[in-house]
Motif scaffolding. Structure first.
Motif, PDB file in Angstrom:
ATOM      1  N   TYR A 174       0.838  -1.210   0.000  1.00 60.70           N
ATOM      2  CA  TYR A 174       0.000   0.000   0.000  1.00 60.70           C
ATOM      3  C   TYR A 174       0.871   1.258   0.000  1.00 60.70           C
ATOM      4  O   TYR A 174       0.644   2.202  -0.766  1.00 60.70           O
ATOM      5  CB  TYR A 174      -0.908  -0.022   1.233  1.00 60.70           C
ATOM      6  CG  TYR A 174      -1.892   1.117   1.273  1.00 60.70           C
ATOM      7  CD1 TYR A 174      -3.071   1.075   0.530  1.00 60.70           C
ATOM      8  CD2 TYR A 174      -1.651   2.250   2.067  1.00 60.70           C
ATOM      9  CE1 TYR A 174      -3.978   2.116   0.562  1.00 60.70           C
ATOM     10  CE2 TYR A 174      -2.551   3.302   2.101  1.00 60.70           C
ATOM     11  CZ  TYR A 174      -3.715   3.230   1.348  1.00 60.70           C
ATOM     12  OH  TYR A 174      -4.614   4.268   1.379  1.00 60.70           O
ATOM     13  N   ASP A 207      -6.082  -2.124  -0.389  1.00 60.00           N
ATOM     14  CA  ASP A 207      -6.739  -0.934   0.168  1.00 60.00           C
ATOM     15  C   ASP A 207      -6.625  -0.911   1.685  1.00 60.00           C
ATOM     16  O   ASP A 207      -6.281  -1.918   2.316  1.00 60.00           O
ATOM     17  CB  ASP A 207      -8.220  -0.918  -0.256  1.00 60.00           C
ATOM     18  CG  ASP A 207      -8.419  -0.070  -1.505  1.00 60.00           C
ATOM     19  OD1 ASP A 207      -7.723   0.977  -1.591  1.00 60.00           O
ATOM     20  OD2 ASP A 207      -9.226  -0.444  -2.368  1.00 60.00           O
ATOM     21  N   ASN A 236      -8.759  -5.792  -2.396  1.00 55.97           N
ATOM     22  CA  ASN A 236     -10.017  -5.306  -2.953  1.00 55.97           C
ATOM     23  C   ASN A 236     -10.217  -5.873  -4.361  1.00 55.97           C
ATOM     24  O   ASN A 236      -9.484  -5.547  -5.289  1.00 55.97           O
ATOM     25  CB  ASN A 236      -9.960  -3.764  -2.982  1.00 55.97           C
ATOM     26  CG  ASN A 236     -11.204  -3.170  -3.599  1.00 55.97           C
ATOM     27  OD1 ASN A 236     -12.137  -3.884  -3.962  1.00 55.97           O
ATOM     28  ND2 ASN A 236     -11.213  -1.855  -3.717  1.00 55.97           N
ATOM     29  N   ASP A 279      -8.824   0.465   5.158  1.00 54.42           N
ATOM     30  CA  ASP A 279     -10.123   1.000   5.578  1.00 54.42           C
ATOM     31  C   ASP A 279     -10.007   1.892   6.819  1.00 54.42           C
ATOM     32  O   ASP A 279     -10.996   2.195   7.475  1.00 54.42           O
ATOM     33  CB  ASP A 279     -11.131  -0.144   5.802  1.00 54.42           C
ATOM     34  CG  ASP A 279     -10.711  -1.040   6.966  1.00 54.42           C
ATOM     35  OD1 ASP A 279      -9.738  -0.688   7.684  1.00 54.42           O
ATOM     36  OD2 ASP A 279     -11.332  -2.106   7.141  1.00 54.42           O
ATOM     37  N   GLY A 280      -8.782   2.294   7.156  1.00 53.10           N
ATOM     38  CA  GLY A 280      -8.577   3.128   8.338  1.00 53.10           C
ATOM     39  C   GLY A 280      -8.097   2.317   9.520  1.00 53.10           C
ATOM     40  O   GLY A 280      -7.460   2.833  10.437  1.00 53.10           O
ATOM     41  N   GLU A 281      -8.366   1.018   9.436  1.00 54.28           N
ATOM     42  CA  GLU A 281      -7.917   0.130  10.520  1.00 54.28           C
ATOM     43  C   GLU A 281      -7.025  -0.982  10.003  1.00 54.28           C
ATOM     44  O   GLU A 281      -6.007  -1.299  10.580  1.00 54.28           O
ATOM     45  CB  GLU A 281      -9.128  -0.488  11.217  1.00 54.28           C
ATOM     46  CG  GLU A 281      -9.689   0.412  12.286  1.00 54.28           C
ATOM     47  CD  GLU A 281     -10.868  -0.234  12.995  1.00 54.28           C
ATOM     48  OE1 GLU A 281     -10.947  -1.481  13.008  1.00 54.28           O
ATOM     49  OE2 GLU A 281     -11.714   0.518  13.494  1.00 54.28           O
ATOM     50  N   LYS A 282      -7.459  -1.575   8.930  1.00 53.34           N
ATOM     51  CA  LYS A 282      -6.633  -2.664   8.410  1.00 53.34           C
ATOM     52  C   LYS A 282      -6.562  -2.638   6.874  1.00 53.34           C
ATOM     53  O   LYS A 282      -7.401  -2.019   6.205  1.00 53.34           O
ATOM     54  CB  LYS A 282      -7.151  -4.020   8.900  1.00 53.34           C
ATOM     55  CG  LYS A 282      -8.521  -4.410   8.433  1.00 53.34           C
ATOM     56  CD  LYS A 282      -8.870  -5.785   8.991  1.00 53.34           C
ATOM     57  CE  LYS A 282     -10.235  -6.263   8.573  1.00 53.34           C
ATOM     58  NZ  LYS A 282     -10.490  -6.393   7.171  1.00 53.34           N
ATOM     59  N   TYR A 283      -5.507  -3.302   6.389  1.00 54.72           N
ATOM     60  CA  TYR A 283      -5.288  -3.390   4.940  1.00 54.72           C
ATOM     61  C   TYR A 283      -6.041  -4.602   4.411  1.00 54.72           C
ATOM     62  O   TYR A 283      -6.138  -5.615   5.096  1.00 54.72           O
ATOM     63  CB  TYR A 283      -3.793  -3.513   4.649  1.00 54.72           C
ATOM     64  CG  TYR A 283      -3.019  -2.305   5.140  1.00 54.72           C
ATOM     65  CD1 TYR A 283      -2.917  -1.171   4.352  1.00 54.72           C
ATOM     66  CD2 TYR A 283      -2.434  -2.295   6.414  1.00 54.72           C
ATOM     67  CE1 TYR A 283      -2.247  -0.049   4.803  1.00 54.72           C
ATOM     68  CE2 TYR A 283      -1.767  -1.175   6.878  1.00 54.72           C
ATOM     69  CZ  TYR A 283      -1.671  -0.053   6.070  1.00 54.72           C
ATOM     70  OH  TYR A 283      -1.017   1.057   6.519  1.00 54.72           O
TER      71      TYR A 283
END
Lengths: 370, 523
Positions: B136, B324, B333, B326-330
């Protein structure tokens, strides 16, 4: 023992340094001598033969007496066999006779030093019966049978005789009308094709793809042309070995040196003149297929004079299909394709960039100049 | 510029082991390690270890592999390594276009750490968060470097990257109902030939532009090539001869106006890192070879990554999966609207991305720019010195004209004067412990060679390479046969290229060698 033929045209190239445009005909030779010209061709032949010295003990040189080969061959210490009788003045007829004689003796390779005129004389005798290598020595050099320089000619001969070069290609024999040329008018004709050993560049690096053979390239081009042929359109097919492949793919009879006309997969006319062409085209939708002729990249005006300015104007720039193998384009080393239609206006119209079919689904955008 | 008198030629001689093929070293029954039999207690617990594997999964025949002792294997490969030239052994500037730069060994230690090597591609996402984070964040770095908005690391090489882009160009036109109509891709003769190949494999016609007299792609040639059949432009810049096309924005504008898309081959971005970006050049796509510019050793088929980037509106065509956050984990997608599908298994060649990530992190923005500056400086220093060598020339040169990270030179004059070709020079350079490559075909520039010094070499090292070239040139003029009969100090003599050219004889595997040369495979 390798039997190698050698023909030196002793007067070839004499005119160049004294400002004459060729040495065809005895009176011109005389004029050249008066102007102080000396024989260039024997010296150039010697440069080429030197490359073969390594094979000295296994080569027999079949050649003509005196300045037409004997003296040069002797200088290198080869076993020499002479054909024909010595003469004071030699002529084109001597070249033609010697070439025929050598063909009968079944030589492996014919080396000749001269220019377009010499190439033409040899072609008239042997056609493509045996391989030749041209040692460049003439004033006019439109034919593509010549090596880049005498040393390269010798090197190629060595590679061929030692079996390292096995392939052949057909190389154009072209010559111009000298009479017109000395008046400043260039009018080169395509006389035929001689068979020359073809040195496909030896590829040592695995990253570099092996270049495909010329025949393969021509077949790929023909496939692209034929696939895109339109219904009811008249196709005028110019001379050349690349355009020949198109006719072969269509399964049609053709003239290698002339212009043929095709429509809807059928042969309308073979080896037509300018006049016949104009009649055939009339006002019908027509396309013209041409390929570079000779070593300098002429697509019009050399070897295809039937395709006159009148015809070009009638067809229009957008309907000219240029086909060329990539190897041919690359041999121009960045120089443009050339036109010399005989009409400045037409040349001007054709100048600029043109699309060239270089393979199946492959095109190049390449400059054209005059 | 003063000639460096210190630069002297090495009295090099390569090791020659006359080493057999590893299959020929095989002795039936030889083993690297003999595993001791399990103790009684263990056998009782798990059995013999074999019979628990279902019958249908067991091999009927042993694999046809060579059987050797461990020490023999080690010696064999050490011998082979001594019989080659390569980036860790010699001054490796002779393989232009390939960016044979130094890859810091610390990056290697990350890539070969068990944290990377012991991962299994089927592990669940929550157990590979670190690996996904590296993917990422490397994507974020490349977005910054290129200006584009999203990258994937699945293509396993530069040509694969170009192929992925050509597939997206096709998908774009298909979606607009124009796939039958737009069937032409434009490239240039000095762009890497993989661009043309990628387009052709995708079914496009290829139109190749030839340069103007100064060596640049010509706007007029492009105008002649574009039409309502144009699907796209796939181009390198700087091109393989090292010239940067400063009209590139005009090129992309003309293609866009004709309805085509533009792809920037940045396989080799060494000369432009932090200097120019695909976005400002007007490109829709680009790709970087992580194994050239970004610190993975480059050579012989991998491991490699052609990192493909796109502008925002083309993200919908990218191959899946994307990585991707999500703000917490990769997470992986797979929800990409018009994806071209998968171009490779799993999610990319992770070790190569790890090296690239470490390299970018260690250099930072200023460091990347420094790489470009030094690579270009080295190349221009080299160029001015090579230009003084007899018989060498620089096509399309002009006073004050600079190149970027590489230059395509020519020995045309040398060949004309002496008969010594670029391939002869290649063989003779081996005698000085130098690797030298000619160039990609087609050879538009006669007798070509392409040198790319990268940022890795010092002035003294460049001088040493030039001194070797100069020596070969001097030999060509005084004793051409010496060059033509080289190499003398290499582990093997000249290879007959006819053998490599002959489908009846060539063999890229032991099995095909035995078959083509009439030997019994079991003997």
């Amino acid at each position: 023992m390798h039997k190698v033929g050698l023909i030196v045209n002793p007067i070839a190239g004499m005119g160049g340094k004294v400002g004459l445009k060729g040495t065809d005909g005895p009176e011109i030779v005389e004029l050249a001598r008066k102007l102080g010209a000396t024989a260039e061709a024997p010296f150039r032949a010697l440069q080429a033969l030197k490359e073969l010295e390594i094979l000295k003990d296994s080569i027999e040189i079949i050649t003509c007496p005196g300045a037409m080969g004997e003296s040069v061959a002797n200088k290198c210490g080869f076993k020499v066999t002479i054909i024909g009788a010595e003469k004071e003045e030699t002529s084109a007829e001597d070249t033609r006779q010697a070439a025929s004689e050598m063909m009968k003796l079944q030589i492996e390779l014919l080396l000749f030093a001269g220019g377009d005129g010499t190439a033409r004389d040899i072609y008239s005798s042997i056609k493509n019966a045996m391989p030749v290598i041209g040692i460049p020595a003439g004033v006019k050099m439109h034919s593509s049978v010549f090596a880049l320089n005498p040393k390269r000619a010798g090197e190629l001969a060595l590679l061929y005789l030692t079996g390292k070069v096995k392939g052949f290609r057909e190389a154009e024999v072209m010559d111009i009308d000298e009479e017109l040329f000395r008046k400043g008018i260039v009018s080169a004709r395509l006389y035929g094709y001689l068979k020359i050993p073809f040195e496909r560049r030896h590829v040592q690096n695995v990253k570099a793809a092996t270049p495909p053979s010329e025949k393969y390239e021509q077949e790929a081009i023909a496939a692209e042309v034929v696939e895109n042929m339109e219904q009811d359109c008249i196709y005028i097919v110019g001379p050349g070995t690349t355009t020949r492949q198109i006719m072969q793919l269509l399964g049609l009879d053709y003239s290698l040196l002339g212009v043929d006309v095709v429509s809807n997969g059928k042969l309308l006319a073979k080896d037509v003149s300018e006049k016949q062409l104009l009649e055939i085209i009339d006002d019908k939708r027509s396309k013209l297929i041409v390929t570079p002729i000779g070593g300098q990249g002429y697509i019009l005006g050399r070897g295809n004079q039937q395709l006159s300015p009148r015809i070009i104007k009638k067809i229009g720039k957008d309907n000219i299909i240029v086909v060329s193998t990539k190897s041919k384009l690359h041999s121009l080393k960045g120089a443009p394709l050339l036109v010399d239609s005989g009409d400045g206006e037409v040349d001007e119209m054709l100048a600029g960039y043109i699309k060239v079919i270089t393979g199946y689904k492959e095109y190049a955008v390449y400059p054209v100049s005059f | 510029m003063l000639e460096n008198k210190k630069a002297k030629l090495r009295n090099f001689h390569q090791a020659k082991w006359d080493e057999p093929i590893i299959f020929e070293l095989s002795t039936r029954g030889a083993r690297g390690i003999l595993v001791p039999e399990a103790e009684e207690e263990i056998r009782t617990e798990v059995g013999d270890g074999i019979s628990r594997i279902p019958e249908h999964l067991r091999r009927k025949e042993p694999p046809a592999l060579p059987e050797l002792f461990q020490a023999q294997v080690l010696r064999h490969y050490l011998h082979l390594s001594q019989a080659t030239l390569g980036a860790d052994l010699n001054i490796e500037i002779g393989q232009g276009t390939c960016t044979m730069k130094y890859s810091p060994k610390i990056n290697e230690s990350f890539a070969t750490s068990t944290k990377v090597t012991e991962l299994h591609p089927f592990q669940t996402e929550d157990t590979v968060q670190g690996a996904l984070e590296i993917l990422y964040k490397t994507d974020l770095f490349l977005r910054e470097i290129s200006g584009l908005s999203r990258f994937v690391f699945q293509p396993g090489g530069g040509s694969h990257g170009a192929f992925t882009i050509a597939s997206m160009i096709r998908a774009y036109h298909e979606l607009r109902g124009e796939s039958g109509k737009r069937d032409e891709i434009i490239t240039t003769i000095f762009s890497h030939p993989s661009n043309a190949a990628a387009a052709a494999v995708n079914g496009f016609k290829v139109i190749t532009l030839y340069p103007d007299k100064d060596g640049y792609p010509d706007v007029d040639a492009l105008k002649k090539a574009v039409s309502d059949r144009t699907a796209g432009l796939m181009i390198t810049n700087p091109e393989d001869h090292g010239l940067f096309n400063s009209k590139i924005a005009e090129f992309t504008r003309i293609v866009h106006e004709a309805g085509g898309l533009c792809s920037y081959d940045q396989a080799n971005a060494n000369g432009i890192l932090g200097m120019t970006r695909a976005l400002e050049g007007g490109f829709d796509f680009c790709f970087f070879n992580l194994h050239k510019t970004f610190s993975s050793p480059h050579g012989c088929g991998g491991p490699a990554v052609g990192a493909v980037g796109v502008r925002k509106e083309f993200e919908q065509y990218l191959p899946v999966p994307l990585v991707d956050f999500d703000g917490e984990k990769y997470f992986l997608n797979y929800d990409v609207k018009n994806t071209i599908g998968k171009v490779r298994m799993f999610y990319g060649v992770l070790p190569v991305v790890v090296r690239a990530y470490a390299w970018i992190m260690s250099l930072g923005e200023e460091g990347l720019k420094e790489v470009a500056r030094i690579a270009v400086l080295n190349s221009n220093y080299l160029m001015r010195n090579v230009s003084k060598i007899r018989g060498a020339s620089i096509p399309y040169d002009a006073p004050g004209k600079h190149r970027l990270e590489q230059v395509r030179y020519s020995w045309e004059k040398l060949a004309e004067d002496t008969g010594v070709t670029t391939e002869d020079v290649q063989c003779r350079m081996c005698d000085f412990g130098m690797h030298y490559w000619t160039s990609h075909h087609p050879w538009i520039i006669p007798e070509p060679f392409t040198l790319e010094p990268t940022e890795s070499y010092s002035k003294d090292e460049l001088d040493e390479y030039v001194a070797a070239l100069k020596q070969v040139s001097e030999e060509a003029y005084t004793d051409p046969d010496k060059v033509k009969n080289a190499p003398y100090n290499s582990c093997i003599h000249k290879i007959d290229p006819l053998l490599l050219d002959d489908p009846e004889k060539w063999a890229i595997t032991w099995r095909s060698y035995l078959k083509k040369h009439g030997k019994d495979i079991d003997a």
